[in-house]
Design a protein around this motif. Structure first.
Motif, PDB file in Angstrom:
ATOM      1  N   ILE A   1     -49.693 -38.985 -26.602  1.00  0.00           N
ATOM      2  CA  ILE A   1     -49.978 -40.138 -25.753  1.00  0.00           C
ATOM      3  C   ILE A   1     -50.684 -41.227 -26.545  1.00  0.00           C
ATOM      4  O   ILE A   1     -50.359 -42.413 -26.425  1.00  0.00           O
ATOM      5  CB  ILE A   1     -50.837 -39.728 -24.529  1.00  0.00           C
ATOM      6  N   ARG A   2     -51.640 -40.849 -27.370  1.00  0.00           N
ATOM      7  CA  ARG A   2     -52.339 -41.838 -28.211  1.00  0.00           C
ATOM      8  C   ARG A   2     -51.351 -42.559 -29.122  1.00  0.00           C
ATOM      9  O   ARG A   2     -51.435 -43.776 -29.316  1.00  0.00           O
ATOM     10  CB  ARG A   2     -53.403 -41.158 -29.067  1.00  0.00           C
ATOM     11  N   PHE A   3     -50.413 -41.806 -29.697  1.00  0.00           N
ATOM     12  CA  PHE A   3     -49.444 -42.383 -30.621  1.00  0.00           C
ATOM     13  C   PHE A   3     -48.527 -43.363 -29.904  1.00  0.00           C
ATOM     14  O   PHE A   3     -48.296 -44.485 -30.366  1.00  0.00           O
ATOM     15  CB  PHE A   3     -48.629 -41.267 -31.275  1.00  0.00           C
ATOM     16  N   ILE A   4     -47.986 -42.955 -28.765  1.00  0.00           N
ATOM     17  CA  ILE A   4     -47.031 -43.806 -28.051  1.00  0.00           C
ATOM     18  C   ILE A   4     -47.705 -45.057 -27.495  1.00  0.00           C
ATOM     19  O   ILE A   4     -47.157 -46.156 -27.569  1.00  0.00           O
ATOM     20  CB  ILE A   4     -46.318 -43.006 -26.939  1.00  0.00           C
ATOM     21  N   LEU A   5     -48.906 -44.892 -26.940  1.00  0.00           N
ATOM     22  CA  LEU A   5     -49.611 -46.046 -26.381  1.00  0.00           C
ATOM     23  C   LEU A   5     -50.286 -46.893 -27.457  1.00  0.00           C
ATOM     24  O   LEU A   5     -50.673 -48.030 -27.195  1.00  0.00           O
ATOM     25  CB  LEU A   5     -50.669 -45.581 -25.378  1.00  0.00           C
ATOM     26  N   ASN A   6     -50.446 -46.313 -28.662  1.00  0.00           N
ATOM     27  CA  ASN A   6     -51.195 -46.989 -29.727  1.00  0.00           C
ATOM     28  C   ASN A   6     -52.557 -47.428 -29.199  1.00  0.00           C
ATOM     29  O   ASN A   6     -52.960 -48.577 -29.333  1.00  0.00           O
ATOM     30  CB  ASN A   6     -50.412 -48.191 -30.275  1.00  0.00           C
ATOM     31  N   ASP A   7     -53.250 -46.473 -28.593  1.00  0.00           N
ATOM     32  CA  ASP A   7     -54.491 -46.769 -27.883  1.00  0.00           C
ATOM     33  C   ASP A   7     -55.419 -45.575 -28.011  1.00  0.00           C
ATOM     34  O   ASP A   7     -54.995 -44.470 -28.342  1.00  0.00           O
ATOM     35  CB  ASP A   7     -54.156 -47.049 -26.409  1.00  0.00           C
ATOM     36  N   GLU A   8     -56.704 -45.797 -27.737  1.00  0.00           N
ATOM     37  CA  GLU A   8     -57.679 -44.723 -27.824  1.00  0.00           C
ATOM     38  C   GLU A   8     -58.223 -44.356 -26.446  1.00  0.00           C
ATOM     39  O   GLU A   8     -58.335 -45.202 -25.558  1.00  0.00           O
ATOM     40  CB  GLU A   8     -58.835 -45.118 -28.747  1.00  0.00           C
ATOM     41  N   ILE A   9     -58.563 -43.094 -26.293  1.00  0.00           N
ATOM     42  CA  ILE A   9     -59.103 -42.588 -25.034  1.00  0.00           C
ATOM     43  C   ILE A   9     -60.574 -42.958 -24.919  1.00  0.00           C
ATOM     44  O   ILE A   9     -61.351 -42.790 -25.868  1.00  0.00           O
ATOM     45  CB  ILE A   9     -58.915 -41.063 -24.953  1.00  0.00           C
ATOM     46  N   LYS A  10     -60.944 -43.452 -23.737  1.00  0.00           N
ATOM     47  CA  LYS A  10     -62.312 -43.888 -23.482  1.00  0.00           C
ATOM     48  C   LYS A  10     -63.107 -42.844 -22.707  1.00  0.00           C
ATOM     49  O   LYS A  10     -64.262 -42.569 -23.023  1.00  0.00           O
ATOM     50  CB  LYS A  10     -62.282 -45.214 -22.706  1.00  0.00           C
ATOM     51  N   LYS A  11     -62.505 -42.272 -21.669  1.00  0.00           N
ATOM     52  CA  LYS A  11     -63.211 -41.312 -20.824  1.00  0.00           C
ATOM     53  C   LYS A  11     -62.300 -40.146 -20.470  1.00  0.00           C
ATOM     54  O   LYS A  11     -61.087 -40.302 -20.345  1.00  0.00           O
ATOM     55  CB  LYS A  11     -63.697 -41.968 -19.526  1.00  0.00           C
ATOM     56  N   VAL A  12     -62.922 -38.991 -20.277  1.00  0.00           N
ATOM     57  CA  VAL A  12     -62.179 -37.783 -19.908  1.00  0.00           C
ATOM     58  C   VAL A  12     -62.892 -37.062 -18.770  1.00  0.00           C
ATOM     59  O   VAL A  12     -64.113 -36.892 -18.807  1.00  0.00           O
ATOM     60  CB  VAL A  12     -62.056 -36.803 -21.097  1.00  0.00           C
ATOM     61  N   THR A  13     -62.122 -36.659 -17.774  1.00  0.00           N
ATOM     62  CA  THR A  13     -62.601 -35.747 -16.746  1.00  0.00           C
ATOM     63  C   THR A  13     -61.683 -34.537 -16.784  1.00  0.00           C
ATOM     64  O   THR A  13     -60.478 -34.682 -16.589  1.00  0.00           O
ATOM     65  CB  THR A  13     -62.560 -36.384 -15.342  1.00  0.00           C
ATOM     66  N   SER A  14     -62.230 -33.364 -17.076  1.00  0.00           N
ATOM     67  CA  SER A  14     -61.379 -32.203 -17.316  1.00  0.00           C
ATOM     68  C   SER A  14     -61.956 -30.950 -16.668  1.00  0.00           C
ATOM     69  O   SER A  14     -63.172 -30.798 -16.575  1.00  0.00           O
ATOM     70  CB  SER A  14     -61.233 -31.975 -18.828  1.00  0.00           C
ATOM     71  N   ARG A  15     -61.052 -30.080 -16.233  1.00  0.00           N
ATOM     72  CA  ARG A  15     -61.443 -28.783 -15.707  1.00  0.00           C
ATOM     73  C   ARG A  15     -60.569 -27.711 -16.345  1.00  0.00           C
ATOM     74  O   ARG A  15     -59.344 -27.866 -16.433  1.00  0.00           O
ATOM     75  CB  ARG A  15     -61.305 -28.733 -14.179  1.00  0.00           C
ATOM     76  N   SER A  16     -61.207 -26.628 -16.774  1.00  0.00           N
ATOM     77  CA  SER A  16     -60.498 -25.518 -17.402  1.00  0.00           C
ATOM     78  C   SER A  16     -60.738 -24.251 -16.599  1.00  0.00           C
ATOM     79  O   SER A  16     -61.818 -24.052 -16.029  1.00  0.00           O
ATOM     80  CB  SER A  16     -60.978 -25.321 -18.840  1.00  0.00           C
ATOM     81  N   PHE A  17     -59.717 -23.392 -16.569  1.00  0.00           N
ATOM     82  CA  PHE A  17     -59.766 -22.195 -15.734  1.00  0.00           C
ATOM     83  C   PHE A  17     -59.149 -21.010 -16.465  1.00  0.00           C
ATOM     84  O   PHE A  17     -58.275 -21.177 -17.312  1.00  0.00           O
ATOM     85  CB  PHE A  17     -58.964 -22.414 -14.437  1.00  0.00           C
ATOM     86  N   THR A  18     -59.610 -19.822 -16.118  1.00  0.00           N
ATOM     87  CA  THR A  18     -58.942 -18.590 -16.518  1.00  0.00           C
ATOM     88  C   THR A  18     -58.425 -17.976 -15.226  1.00  0.00           C
ATOM     89  O   THR A  18     -59.183 -17.385 -14.449  1.00  0.00           O
ATOM     90  CB  THR A  18     -59.917 -17.631 -17.235  1.00  0.00           C
ATOM     91  N   LEU A  19     -57.131 -18.132 -14.991  1.00  0.00           N
ATOM     92  CA  LEU A  19     -56.547 -17.802 -13.696  1.00  0.00           C
ATOM     93  C   LEU A  19     -55.771 -16.488 -13.674  1.00  0.00           C
ATOM     94  O   LEU A  19     -55.713 -15.813 -12.641  1.00  0.00           O
ATOM     95  CB  LEU A  19     -55.610 -18.933 -13.249  1.00  0.00           C
ATOM     96  N   ASP A  20     -55.171 -16.108 -14.812  1.00  0.00           N
ATOM     97  CA  ASP A  20     -54.256 -14.970 -14.753  1.00  0.00           C
ATOM     98  C   ASP A  20     -54.276 -14.053 -15.969  1.00  0.00           C
ATOM     99  O   ASP A  20     -54.039 -12.861 -15.831  1.00  0.00           O
ATOM    100  CB  ASP A  20     -52.831 -15.475 -14.523  1.00  0.00           C
ATOM    101  N   LYS A  21     -54.529 -14.585 -17.145  1.00  0.00           N
ATOM    102  CA  LYS A  21     -54.422 -13.788 -18.362  1.00  0.00           C
ATOM    103  C   LYS A  21     -55.537 -12.742 -18.451  1.00  0.00           C
ATOM    104  O   LYS A  21     -56.713 -13.050 -18.234  1.00  0.00           O
ATOM    105  CB  LYS A  21     -54.467 -14.682 -19.600  1.00  0.00           C
ATOM    106  N   ARG A  22     -55.130 -11.519 -18.790  1.00  0.00           N
ATOM    107  CA  ARG A  22     -56.089 -10.423 -18.902  1.00  0.00           C
ATOM    108  C   ARG A  22     -55.906  -9.665 -20.214  1.00  0.00           C
ATOM    109  O   ARG A  22     -54.813  -9.596 -20.765  1.00  0.00           O
ATOM    110  CB  ARG A  22     -55.927  -9.452 -17.721  1.00  0.00           C
ATOM    111  N   LYS A  23     -57.012  -9.111 -20.678  1.00  0.00           N
ATOM    112  CA  LYS A  23     -56.991  -8.266 -21.870  1.00  0.00           C
ATOM    113  C   LYS A  23     -56.447  -6.888 -21.510  1.00  0.00           C
ATOM    114  O   LYS A  23     -56.216  -6.588 -20.335  1.00  0.00           O
ATOM    115  CB  LYS A  23     -58.407  -8.173 -22.453  1.00  0.00           C
ATOM    116  N   SER A  24     -56.263  -6.051 -22.510  1.00  0.00           N
ATOM    117  CA  SER A  24     -55.676  -4.723 -22.260  1.00  0.00           C
ATOM    118  C   SER A  24     -56.551  -3.859 -21.362  1.00  0.00           C
ATOM    119  O   SER A  24     -56.050  -2.938 -20.711  1.00  0.00           O
ATOM    120  CB  SER A  24     -55.399  -4.013 -23.585  1.00  0.00           C
TER     121      SER A  24
END
Length: 206
Positions: free
Chosen positions: A52-75
């Protein structure tokens, strides 16, 4: 062609690195925080941020993000140590706003699509297995570009990028992969991680 870009949405999702990693299965290093540090946002999201940065030739100013662990499990049946899904809102210096989704839980079909919405139409990239770019214009026109095919973990073509990088090392010259070019993307990833940790919106530093 599609005028001034207003918004975008971009997705990079597949069934997870345990399917193709050197260490296949639920105990792959990708799922171990001590070895990988972060999950889907770091593995997949950074590539979309970079695009996105490359195509827009622009820089990101602000980010609002959420990360989750919804399904993946270890052995042992417990959830993995890192995120398997991440969703972020990215605000650019120009005012363009959009979302980037990274996922290791897209079972059945990989999604590598990006859509730009302009005031004269929209542009779809890697949304269609036949036409890698499609334009839908406000006047009703549709243009399909059959220029290459979607890269997947199962089907990769030679882009020449690695050859260019190796050549730059051997001959001590600049590469299309100059480290400075990725700094803006890495800052955005880390701002997204901080946003998630602080449950807040984070400014992207210089």
């Amino acid at each position: 062609m599609i005028g001034k870009i207003i918004t975008f949405k971009s997705t990079f999702g597949h069934g997870g690195p345990e399917n193709w990693s050197v260490e296949k299965g639920p105990d792959t290093w990708f799922f171990n925080k001590a070895r990988s540090k972060f999950g889907a946002i770091f593995d997949l999201g950074v590539h979309k941020i970079d695009l996105i940065r490359f195509i827009l030739n622009d820089e990101i100013k602000k980010v609002t993000s959420r990360s989750f662990t919804l399904d993946k499990r270890k052995s042992d049946g417990s959830f993995i140590d890192v995120d398997d899904n991440s969703i972020g809102i990215y605000e650019f210096e120009s005012g363009v706003v959009g979302t980037i989704t990274s996922s290791w839980t897209y079972y059945g079909e990989e999604d590598n699509s990006t859509i730009f919405y302009g005031d004269k139409g929209l542009l779809k990239i890697y949304d269609d297995p036949k036409y890698s770019i499609k334009a839908f214009l406000l006047n009703g026109d549709r243009i399909d570009y059959d220029i290459d095919h979607i890269q997947t973990n199962e089907s990769q073509t030679n882009s020449g990028v690695i050859d260019n990088f190796v050549d730059s090392l051997i001959n001590k010259k600049s590469s299309v992969l100059e480290a400075v070019e990725i700094l803006g993307s890495m800052r955005a990833v880390f701002a997204g991680i901080e946003s998630n940790n602080n449950n807040d919106t984070e400014n992207v530093g210089n």
